[in-house]
Motif scaffolding. Structure first.
Motif, mmCIF file in Angstrom:
data_model
loop_
_atom_site.group_PDB
_atom_site.id
_atom_site.type_symbol
_atom_site.label_atom_id
_atom_site.label_comp_id
_atom_site.label_asym_id
_atom_site.label_seq_id
_atom_site.Cartn_x
_atom_site.Cartn_y
_atom_site.Cartn_z
ATOM 1 N N PRO A 120 -4.347 2.161 5.682
ATOM 2 C CA PRO A 120 -2.906 1.891 5.721
ATOM 3 C C PRO A 120 -2.647 0.441 6.111
ATOM 4 C CG PRO A 120 -3.591 3.169 7.639
ATOM 5 C CD PRO A 120 -4.768 3.105 6.718
ATOM 6 N N LEU A 121 -1.478 -0.047 5.789
ATOM 7 C CA LEU A 121 -1.145 -1.436 6.078
ATOM 8 C C LEU A 121 -1.087 -1.693 7.576
ATOM 9 C CD1 LEU A 121 -0.468 -3.989 4.432
ATOM 10 C CD2 LEU A 121 1.951 -3.455 4.761
ATOM 11 N N TYR A 122 -0.531 -0.727 8.330
ATOM 12 C CA TYR A 122 -0.443 -0.847 9.786
ATOM 13 C C TYR A 122 -1.267 0.266 10.426
ATOM 14 C CZ TYR A 122 3.516 -3.956 8.913
ATOM 15 O OH TYR A 122 4.314 -4.983 8.474
ATOM 16 N N LEU A 123 -2.104 -0.089 11.391
ATOM 17 C CA LEU A 123 -2.940 0.884 12.090
ATOM 18 C C LEU A 123 -2.235 1.301 13.381
ATOM 19 C CD1 LEU A 123 -6.402 -0.886 11.658
ATOM 20 C CD2 LEU A 123 -5.426 0.963 10.274
ATOM 21 N N VAL A 124 -1.908 2.579 13.494
ATOM 22 C CA VAL A 124 -1.190 3.080 14.671
ATOM 23 C C VAL A 124 -1.870 4.353 15.165
ATOM 24 C CG1 VAL A 124 1.003 2.102 13.910
ATOM 25 C CG2 VAL A 124 0.423 4.446 13.276
ATOM 26 N N ALA A 125 -1.630 4.659 16.438
ATOM 27 C CA ALA A 125 -2.170 5.891 17.016
ATOM 28 C C ALA A 125 -1.443 7.108 16.438
ATOM 29 C CB ALA A 125 -1.996 5.864 18.539
ATOM 30 N N PRO A 126 -2.155 8.205 16.161
ATOM 31 C CA PRO A 126 -1.495 9.404 15.616
ATOM 32 C C PRO A 126 -0.438 9.937 16.580
ATOM 33 C CG PRO A 126 -3.889 9.564 15.436
ATOM 34 C CD PRO A 126 -3.609 8.385 16.304
ATOM 35 N N PHE A 142 6.018 5.867 6.138
ATOM 36 C CA PHE A 142 4.951 6.876 6.166
ATOM 37 C C PHE A 142 3.691 6.354 5.495
ATOM 38 C CE2 PHE A 142 8.701 9.970 5.765
ATOM 39 C CZ PHE A 142 8.960 9.873 7.117
ATOM 40 N N GLU A 143 3.853 5.745 4.312
ATOM 41 C CA GLU A 143 2.677 5.279 3.572
ATOM 42 C C GLU A 143 2.015 4.084 4.251
ATOM 43 O OE1 GLU A 143 2.850 6.119 -0.984
ATOM 44 O OE2 GLU A 143 4.724 5.147 -0.448
ATOM 45 N N MET A 144 2.793 3.235 4.890
ATOM 46 C CA MET A 144 2.218 2.059 5.550
ATOM 47 C C MET A 144 1.491 2.419 6.835
ATOM 48 S SD MET A 144 4.906 -1.099 5.050
ATOM 49 C CE MET A 144 6.139 -0.318 6.081
ATOM 50 N N THR A 145 1.846 3.562 7.452
ATOM 51 C CA THR A 145 1.259 3.932 8.744
ATOM 52 C C THR A 145 0.487 5.243 8.723
ATOM 53 O OG1 THR A 145 3.267 5.106 9.453
ATOM 54 C CG2 THR A 145 3.148 2.739 9.928
ATOM 55 N N GLY A 146 0.757 6.101 7.744
ATOM 56 C CA GLY A 146 0.109 7.411 7.696
ATOM 57 C C GLY A 146 0.705 8.435 8.644
ATOM 58 N N GLU A 147 1.869 8.153 9.242
ATOM 59 C CA GLU A 147 2.495 9.066 10.212
ATOM 60 C C GLU A 147 3.420 10.055 9.493
ATOM 61 O OE1 GLU A 147 1.802 9.393 13.271
ATOM 62 O OE2 GLU A 147 0.687 7.574 13.772
ATOM 63 N N TYR A 148 2.827 10.981 8.762
ATOM 64 C CA TYR A 148 3.626 11.916 7.966
ATOM 65 C C TYR A 148 4.300 12.995 8.806
ATOM 66 C CZ TYR A 148 1.664 9.747 3.828
ATOM 67 O OH TYR A 148 1.340 8.833 2.863
ATOM 68 N N HIS A 152 0.837 -1.199 0.000
ATOM 69 C CA HIS A 152 0.000 0.000 0.000
ATOM 70 C C HIS A 152 0.876 1.254 0.000
ATOM 71 C CE1 HIS A 152 -3.660 -2.262 1.926
ATOM 72 N NE2 HIS A 152 -3.040 -2.975 1.008
ATOM 73 N N ALA A 153 1.938 1.219 -0.792
ATOM 74 C CA ALA A 153 2.921 2.308 -0.757
ATOM 75 C C ALA A 153 3.363 2.646 -2.185
ATOM 76 C CB ALA A 153 4.120 1.904 0.097
ATOM 77 N N PRO A 154 2.566 3.409 -2.928
ATOM 78 C CA PRO A 154 2.924 3.702 -4.325
ATOM 79 C C PRO A 154 4.157 4.582 -4.479
ATOM 80 C CG PRO A 154 0.964 4.928 -3.684
ATOM 81 C CD PRO A 154 1.239 3.951 -2.578
ATOM 82 N N LEU A 155 4.308 5.594 -3.616
ATOM 83 C CA LEU A 155 5.490 6.454 -3.730
ATOM 84 C C LEU A 155 6.757 5.681 -3.397
ATOM 85 C CD1 LEU A 155 4.271 9.834 -2.188
ATOM 86 C CD2 LEU A 155 4.668 9.293 -4.591
ATOM 87 N N ALA A 156 6.710 4.884 -2.335
ATOM 88 C CA ALA A 156 7.875 4.076 -1.977
ATOM 89 C C ALA A 156 8.177 3.054 -3.059
ATOM 90 C CB ALA A 156 7.634 3.379 -0.643
ATOM 91 N N GLY A 157 7.137 2.479 -3.655
ATOM 92 C CA GLY A 157 7.355 1.529 -4.735
ATOM 93 C C GLY A 157 8.042 2.168 -5.928
ATOM 94 N N SER A 158 7.649 3.385 -6.244
ATOM 95 C CA SER A 158 8.276 4.096 -7.359
ATOM 96 C C SER A 158 9.722 4.460 -7.040
ATOM 97 C CB SER A 158 7.476 5.361 -7.676
ATOM 98 O OG SER A 158 6.124 5.065 -7.943
ATOM 99 N N LEU A 159 9.947 4.978 -5.838
ATOM 100 C CA LEU A 159 11.309 5.364 -5.462
ATOM 101 C C LEU A 159 12.196 4.159 -5.223
ATOM 102 C CD1 LEU A 159 10.611 8.451 -3.230
ATOM 103 C CD2 LEU A 159 11.782 8.397 -5.413
#
Length: 426
Positions: free
Chosen positions: A219-225, A391-397, A174-181
Motif C-alpha cells: 500500500p502507499l501508506y503503511l499503517v498499523a491494523p 482504503f486502497e492506499m492504507t489497506g484499512e478496509y 496504488h488505487a485502481p478502484l478509486a481511480g475508476s470511480l
C-alpha cells in the motif's frame, strides 16, 4: 444471423479489453518514468535521491532552502512563458484531461501538455507544495488521447482518455478502484456506466505493471491494523465529516482568493511562479515539512505523529505553502496536499480525543484516516471515490462503513456551502 451479431459483439468486447490493458501498461510506464525523472532532478538540484523532499530540505543550508523553490518556480515560469510566446495563440485543444472528457471531444494538445508536465516536473522537484500526481495523470491521459486519435473512432476518444486518466491515478496512488470511480463520480453523465469496464481494466493493468516496476505489492501508506470502530468512534468520525464539510469550501475559497491575489500583482509568469516558490522557501525555514506534496509527512502522521501543537503549526504553514503554490499557478495537482491537510486536521483532533482513554488508544490514527477521506470528499464532491482511495492506499478496509458515512456527510455539507468542486474552482 443472431450468431453473427453475437460474434461481432464479442469481438468488440475483446478489442476494448486489449486496448484497455495496453493503455494501462502505457500509463504505468509513463508514471514510472516521470517518477524516475523526478528522482534524477532531485539528485541534480539537491544532491539527494531517496525521494523525500522534506529530508532534502532539512539537509540544506537555510539560504538554499529558501531559494530553491523560487528558482524552480522561475524556471517553470520561463518555460511556460517562452512556449506561450512561441505559439502566439491559445492551444487548439485543452491541456486538462477533465475538460477534454467533460466538454471536449477527447483531444489533448500534445505539445502544450508536454510543456505543462515538464514545468510541473521542475516545480515539484524543487520543493513547491504542489502534487506531482497531477502531471502523472495528465501524461497517462495524453497517451490515451494520442492512441485514440490514431487508432480508434472519434466517438470512442473520450473513453480512452478516461481509461488513461484512471490508469494514471491507479498507478500514482496504488488505487485502481478509486481511480475508476474517480472517472465515474467526477465525470458522471459524460461517461456511461456501461463503459466503466474498460476503465477498471486499464486501472488494474496499470497497478499490476506498477507493482512489477517497483519490485512488489505494497500500500502507499503503511499503517498499523485497526479494529472495527466502536459506536462512539462512529459518532466522532461523523462529526469530523461535518467539520470537513465546512473546511472543504473554505479551503477552495482560499485557493480562489490566492489566485486572484497573485493575478492582481500583474507579474509575468516566471516572476509569479518564483514569488510563490519564494513563499514556500521562507516557510520551510520554520518547517521543512512544507516542501513537496506532503507524502512523507502524512506517513509520519499515520505512524508516529508529533504533539498536537506541532501538528497544528505544521498544518498552518503547509496550508500557506499550498495556497502560495497553487495561487501562483504552479502546474501540478492538489490531491495529495489535500490528503495532507485532512490527515493533519484529523490527527490533531484525534490527539485531543485521546485525552479521554475510554475513546481508545488508536483514536489519533482513526481520525487522521477519516480526515484524509472526508476533506478529499468535501473538495472533490466524490464521497465513494474518496473513501475507497483511503482504503486502497492504507489497506484499512474495516473502516469502510464509518468513513463512507463521514464522506457522504462531508460532501452533502460541502455541496450546500459551495456548489462547485475543486475541478471547477475559479
Amino acid at each position: 444471423m443472431k450468431r453473427l451479431v453475437h460474434l461481432r459483439h464479442y469481438r468488440a468486447l475483446l478489442r476494448r479489453l486489449f486496448i484497455a490493458v495496453f493503455l494501462g501498461i502505457c500509463a504505468a510506464l509513463v508514471v514510472w518514468l516521470f517518477h524516475r525523472a523526478m528522482l534524477g532532478l532531485e539528485w541534480l538540484l539537491l544532491d539527494h535521491e531517496d525521494g523525500s523532499l522534506v529530508a532534502a530540505a532539512a539537509a540544506l543550508p537555510a539560504w538554499r532552502r529558501a531559494l530553491t523553490p523560487a528558482l524552480g518556480g522561475l524556471g517553470a515560469g520561463l518555460l511556460l512563458w517562452m512556449y506561450q510566446r512561441y505559439r502566439h495563440q491559445r492551444p487548439a485543444a485543452p491541456t486538462d484531461y477533465m475538460e477534454a472528457i467533460e466538454t471536449g471531444d477527447g483531444r489533448l494538445d500534445v505539445s502544450a501538455s508536454l510543456v505543462k508536465c515538464l514545468a510541473s516536473l521542475l516545480v515539484v522537484s524543487s520543493g513547491s507544495a504542489i502534487g506531482r500526481e497531477g502531471a502523472m495523470i495528465l501524461l497517462a491521459a495524453l497517451v490515451g488521447s494520442v492512441f485514440a486519435q490514431r487508432f480508434t473512432r472519434e466517438k470512442e476518444w473520450k473513453l480512452w482518455v478516461a481509461c488513461g486518466a484512471a490508469a494514471g491515478m491507479a498507478s500514482a496512488y496504488h488505487a485502481p478502484l478509486a481511480g475508476s470511480l474517480f472517472i465515474a463520480e467526477i465525470l458522471f453523465g459524460t461517461l456511461m456506466l456501461a463503459s466503466l469496464g474498460p476503465v477498471v481494466i486499464a486501472a488494474v493493468s496499470a497497478l499490476l505493471v506498477t507493482n512489477l516496476l517497483n519490485g512488489g505489492q505494497a500500500p502507499l501508506y503503511l499503517v498499523a491494523p485497526l479494529p472495527s470502530p466502536w459506536p462512539v468512534q462512529y459518532l466522532l468520525m461523523a462529526l469530523l465529516g461535518v467539520l470537513a464539510g465546512v473546511c472543504g469550501p473554505l479551503f477552495l475559497s482560499a485557493m480562489s482568493a490566492s489566485g486572484r491575489a497573485f493575478r492582481s500583482l500583474r507579474l509575468t509568469p516566471p516572476l509569479q511562479l518564483a514569488l510563490g516558490g519564494l513563499i514556500v522557501g521562507l516557510l520551510s525555514l520554520l518547517f521543512p515539512e512544507v516542501w513537496g506534496n506532503g507524502y512523507s509527512v502524512v506517513q509520519a502522521l499515520l505512524s508516529a505523529p508529533p504533539g498536537v501543537l506541532l501538528v497544528a503549526a505544521i498544518l498552518i504553514c503547509k496550508l500557506l505553502a499550498v495556497l502560495a503554490s497553487s495561487g501562483s499557478g504552479a502546474p501540478g495537482g492538489v490531491f495529495t496536499p489535500t490528503l495532507f491537510v485532512g490527515a493533519a486536521l484529523g490527527s490533531a483532533i484525534g490527539q485531543i480525543c485521546a485525552l479521554w482513554p475510554e475513546l481508545g488508544s488508536a483514536i489519533p490514527l482513526l481520525m487522521a484516516l477519516t480526515g484524509m477521506a472526508t476533506l478529499l470528499a468535501a473538495t472533490t464532491h466524490a464521497p465513494i471515490m474518496a473513501a475507497l482511495m483511503v482504503f486502497e492506499m492504507t489497506g484499512e478496509y474495516t473502516l469502510l462503513p464509518g468513513i463512507l458515512l463521514s464522506c457522504v456527510i462531508a460532501t452533502t455539507i460541502s455541496r450546500g456551502l459551495r456548489s462547485v468542486s475543486v475541478y471547477h474552482n475559479a
